[in-house]
Design an enzyme around this catalytic site. Structure first.
Site, mmCIF file in Angstrom:
data_model
loop_
_atom_site.group_PDB
_atom_site.id
_atom_site.type_symbol
_atom_site.label_atom_id
_atom_site.label_comp_id
_atom_site.label_asym_id
_atom_site.label_seq_id
_atom_site.Cartn_x
_atom_site.Cartn_y
_atom_site.Cartn_z
ATOM 1 N N GLU A 50 37.044 46.522 34.245
ATOM 2 C CA GLU A 50 37.870 47.100 33.177
ATOM 3 C C GLU A 50 38.306 46.020 32.206
ATOM 4 O O GLU A 50 38.319 46.228 30.993
ATOM 5 C CB GLU A 50 39.101 47.788 33.786
ATOM 6 C CG GLU A 50 39.940 48.572 32.779
ATOM 7 C CD GLU A 50 41.091 47.773 32.169
ATOM 8 O OE1 GLU A 50 41.839 48.335 31.378
ATOM 9 O OE2 GLU A 50 41.238 46.571 32.482
ATOM 10 N N GLU A 51 38.682 44.854 32.734
ATOM 11 C CA GLU A 51 39.273 43.824 31.875
ATOM 12 C C GLU A 51 38.360 43.382 30.730
ATOM 13 O O GLU A 51 38.800 43.317 29.588
ATOM 14 C CB GLU A 51 39.730 42.623 32.711
ATOM 15 C CG GLU A 51 40.913 42.921 33.633
ATOM 16 C CD GLU A 51 42.195 43.311 32.905
ATOM 17 O OE1 GLU A 51 42.223 43.255 31.665
ATOM 18 O OE2 GLU A 51 43.169 43.686 33.577
ATOM 19 N N ASP B 108 47.117 52.187 35.952
ATOM 20 C CA ASP B 108 46.760 50.769 35.788
ATOM 21 C C ASP B 108 48.010 50.016 36.251
ATOM 22 O O ASP B 108 48.710 50.518 37.136
ATOM 23 C CB ASP B 108 46.368 50.521 34.321
ATOM 24 C CG ASP B 108 45.563 49.238 34.112
ATOM 25 O OD1 ASP B 108 45.830 48.250 34.797
ATOM 26 O OD2 ASP B 108 44.692 49.217 33.228
ATOM 27 N N ASP C 166 48.365 43.555 37.357
ATOM 28 C CA ASP C 166 47.256 44.144 36.602
ATOM 29 C C ASP C 166 45.947 43.755 37.271
ATOM 30 O O ASP C 166 45.472 42.628 37.068
ATOM 31 C CB ASP C 166 47.314 43.625 35.160
ATOM 32 C CG ASP C 166 46.270 44.292 34.281
ATOM 33 O OD1 ASP C 166 45.553 45.174 34.767
ATOM 34 O OD2 ASP C 166 46.180 43.922 33.092
ATOM 35 N N HIS D 238 41.479 50.571 37.846
ATOM 36 C CA HIS D 238 40.501 49.498 38.027
ATOM 37 C C HIS D 238 40.922 48.535 39.122
ATOM 38 O O HIS D 238 42.101 48.449 39.472
ATOM 39 C CB HIS D 238 40.204 48.782 36.709
ATOM 40 C CG HIS D 238 41.259 47.914 36.118
ATOM 41 N ND1 HIS D 238 41.263 46.550 36.247
ATOM 42 C CD2 HIS D 238 42.341 48.197 35.347
ATOM 43 C CE1 HIS D 238 42.289 46.036 35.561
ATOM 44 N NE2 HIS D 238 42.960 47.022 35.016
ATOM 45 N N HIS E 164 47.829 38.723 32.415
ATOM 46 C CA HIS E 164 46.507 38.076 32.305
ATOM 47 C C HIS E 164 46.534 36.561 32.511
ATOM 48 O O HIS E 164 45.714 35.841 31.943
ATOM 49 C CB HIS E 164 45.852 38.415 30.957
ATOM 50 C CG HIS E 164 45.418 39.854 30.872
ATOM 51 N ND1 HIS E 164 44.739 40.361 29.790
ATOM 52 C CD2 HIS E 164 45.531 40.892 31.735
ATOM 53 C CE1 HIS E 164 44.484 41.659 29.992
ATOM 54 N NE2 HIS E 164 44.960 41.996 31.170
HETATM 55 ZN ZN LIG Z 1 44.619 46.729 33.866
#
Ligand SMILES: [Zn+2]
Length: 732
Positions: free
Chosen positions: A409-410, A438, A372, A362, A537
């Site tokens: 995706e998240e 990922d 990420d 993603h 995140h």
């Molecule tokens: Zn990810």
């Protein structure tokens, strides 16, 4: 997503194989030599020779400096779903793929993606405190102060304005509520505060809601994610006191993808459910907070002192409550549709254009997302550039190669799921394998996926050099597992087995719609295990953090491009696709034995009978062995007697489809795979043979037999598919 999930699966699966793996006789090794020539599984001798040459040339191409350059560009600004920079990134990647010789397009979908309008968290009793809900910019990290950041929140939380007494519920998993019940603490009408960890985050508000809570806070405790682990950012890699883990709390174990189009593609003008009918939106307000914001709340809790394993690392005595702390949580969201931008880039196969090798990562992030997802995304790009350069040098893949950069995706695997649902029929016909990556870091190769590809991915891992150790990725991982094995018996089993066990896939990244919804054999790869961190995140998942604390030289990134590029090229060029089923049969048999040992089974009203399931597993094993024997003989004759090679390959790549059931799993028909699913109450964590296992774990005794029948039927269907393939290999 990613990061927190993969490593845990590896540990679970490794220990499972150690405990249960019977040691089958080693079938013909792939990396062995025939008359001084290396053979490749599924290749004639001459094709193996040229394939190996092309792979070696391709592997010389990926460059760490380019990985760094792509990361710098893609992570320069926040690029969540619906952001201007996210769209620019998609267009930039599309143009790159085009410049490398791919036919590349952007495919759009319109999906529900809530963003916060209002976030308020305050304590009103016994004293007043208002949470900051803000990650401050750091002078050491210029991107941490970027404009257009999404604030910290949990996507697909409900709107709400609730006030109630606070209760600390540890990780907020079902077992924690059993403890609370014994303590006489009820969460009905209360607001719970749970710490991150032990489950996927969406499980916490789901279980809280099932127990009658009216709101849920999730915080990062420094014991699991912060100063207890090591120095915090920017001095070290760990989570600073105001760092917050954003993330989705949509009920993805029911189905991922757009909540308004479950099971069909969210194309422009698609039929959409009214939001009130969507089953997967959380029913109570949920908010993630930092440990700085959590501390005053936890400090104000009374009631019993928590059990020892519930204690975190904040400088307080942890109490359960309820109260005297009373808090107000007020959240409202903008529920408008946003457009996704998936990049789809292809190279047409010259012999079997309708057989597809699909490889994706993603591109959307919660904030800047250098780790990420950009660390993985750039390795797909660099593998793509290397394949494009190989094309220019004369390489021609037999099969079509499709590289994907997924959006969304998240929030809920949106881009991959909507694409898979939109093209479901064509994918079921044409998709051979889906390969995913990922977040990636440094350390050891991590491999998860369909066990029919376990031998194949082991073969490839033996061919790629570890950047820091003078051995292959495969040998480095094997040494690591032996070193980490707690007991001699474990060490012996790892040493004796010809292949390293790969983990079963639960969820947490874009492979889910392919493997679990459509039954497409899938793989998931990345590097990890060395060094830790706590920026997952958060606004601190940045280029500065990655280049200071993770794969700083991008050498593991290059190795991942080499590894995944080789996987794709080898699948795309095989004469006979390299699926293998004895490892799958062994693994499934191990899962059955594991379920037989579940403690809860003793509580069944009548004895649970595994006989028919075991006999289906035995039949699968026999079919798998006959296929190996036929493959060995056919391979020795360069597949000359095989008259219907296209039909043979189709049987092979559709083998995984046999493991699905159209009705799907109980209460979640979208999940059709009978061997692998994310746990209904664990989220990312895999449940193998989920229908049977969860029926026992949840004590749904009436479901055990019907689920067992479904699994037996799937195993039998797979066995007969393998038998057909064996006959074609024998030239019949
Ligand atoms: Zn990810």
């Amino acid at each position: 997503m990613g990061r927190n999930s993969l490593e845990k699966f590896v540990i679970v699966v490794v220990s499972f194989v150690i405990a249960f793996g019977s040691l089958l006789p080693v079938a013909q090794g792939q990396s062995d030599k025939k008359n001084g020539e290396r053979s490749l599984r599924g290749y004639t001798a001459s094709n193996a020779k040229s394939q190996i040459e092309w792979e070696e040339k391709m592997r010389a191409l990926p460059k760490p400096d380019l990985l760094r350059e792509y990361m710098k560009h893609l992570s320069a600004e926040p690029h969540h779903v619906g952001s201007a920079y996210g769209r620019q990134n998609a267009e930039w990647m599309r143009d790159k793929f085009r410049s490398w010789g791919f036919k590349a397009e952007i495919e759009e979908f319109d999906v529900l993606f809530p963003t916060p309008k209002e976030r308020l968290l305050e304590m009103i009793e016994p004293e007043r405190f208002r949470a900051q809900l803000k990650e401050p910019a750091l002078t050491e990290d210029p991107d941490s102060g970027d404009e257009n950041q999404l604030p910290s929140y949990n996507a697909f939380s409900a709107d709400g304005d609730v006030t109630g007494q606070l209760v600390y519920v540890n990780y907020g998993v079902p077992a924690d509520y059993e403890v609370l019940e014994k303590m006489g603490v009820d969460v009905k009408g209360k607001i719970v505060i749970a710490r991150y960890g032990a489950s996927w985050r969406g499980i916490k508000p789901k279980v809280a809601y099932e127990h009658g809570a009216i709101g849920c806070l999730i915080y990062s405790d420094p014991r699991d994610d912060g100063y207890f682990q090591g120095d915090v950012y920017p001095a070290g890699p760990y989570r600073p006191e105001r760092g917050v883990q954003r993330g989705s709390v949509m009920d993805m174990p029911v189905h991922p993808g757009d909540p308004l189009t479950p099971g069909w593609g969210a194309v422009k003008g698609a039929r959409r459910l009214p939001r009130e009918e969507a089953k997967v939106i959380m029913k109570i307000p949920v908010l993630p907070i930092s440990y700085a914001d959590a501390l005053p709340l936890l400090k104000a809790l009374g009631g019993p002192v928590v059990p020892q394993p519930w204690r975190g690392a904040l400088p307080i005595t942890y109490h359960v409550g309820p109260g005297p702390a009373r808090v107000r949580l007020k959240l409202s969201f903008d529920w408008s549709l946003q457009t996704l931008y998936n990049v789809i880039a292809r190279i047409e196969g010259n012999a079997y254009p309708d057989e597809w090798i699909v490889y994706g990562n993603h591109h959307d992030a919660w904030v800047n997302g250098a780790t990420d997802p950009i660390s993985g995304m750039v390795t797909v790009m660099e593998a793509g550039r290397a394949m494009g350069e190989s094309l220019r040098q004369g390489w021609r893949p037999k099969r079509t190669i499709i590289l994907c950069a997924w959006d969304g995706e998240e929030p809920a695997l949106l881009g991959s799921t909507e694409w898979a649902e939109t093209h479901a029929e064509e994918l079921k016909q044409k998709a051979v394998v889906y390969l995913n990556s990922d977040s990636t870091g440094k350390g050891w190769i991590q491999m998860g996926g369909s066990h029919s590809l376990e031998r194949f991915i082991n073969e490839v891992a033996r061919d790629i050099s570890d950047p820091k150790r003078n051995k292959s990725l495969w040998a480095a991982l094997k040494d690591r597992r032996i070193e980490q094995a707690a007991e001699r018996e474990e060490k012996r089993k790892i040493e004796a087995r010809s292949d390293l066990a790969i983990s079963a896939l639960g969820s947490g990244s874009d492979y889910t719609p392919f493997i679990q919804h459509l039954g497409i054999a899938s793989l998931n790869t990345g590097f990890g295990g060395e060094g830790g961190g706590g920026v997952y995140h958060s606004a601190y998942d940045s280029f500065a953090w990655y280049t200071k604390f993770s794969d700083t030289t991008f050498e593991y990134g290059r190795a991942l491009s080499q590894f995944n590029g080789t996987i794709v090229m080898r699948l795309a060029g095989a004469d006979v696709l390299p699926f293998e089923f004895t490892n799958l049969a062994e693994t499934v048999n191990g899962y059955i034995e594991e379920i037989e040992r579940l403690e809860k089974i003793a509580g069944a009203p009548k004895a649970v009978d595994f006989a028919s399931l075991k006999s289906a597993a035995r039949a699968l094993d026999q079919s798998a062995r006959r296929y190996e024997e036929a493959l060995r003989k056919a391979s020795a004759k360069n597949f000359e007697q095989v008259k219907q090679v296209k039909a043979l390959n189709e049987l092979l790549y559709k083998s995984e489809r046999q493991l699905t059931n159209e009705q799907g799993l109980p209460r979640r028909p979208w999940f059709k795979h009978q061997i692998y699913a994310p746990g209904f109450y664990t989220g990312y964590g895999v449940k193998t043979i989920p229908g049977v296992r969860e029926a026992i774990e949840q004590k749904n005794w009436d479901e055990v037999d019907p689920q067992m029948k479904n699994v037996s039927a799937a195993l039998s269907a797979l066995a007969s598919q393998i038998d057909k393939a064996t006959r074609l290999l024998e030239g019949k």
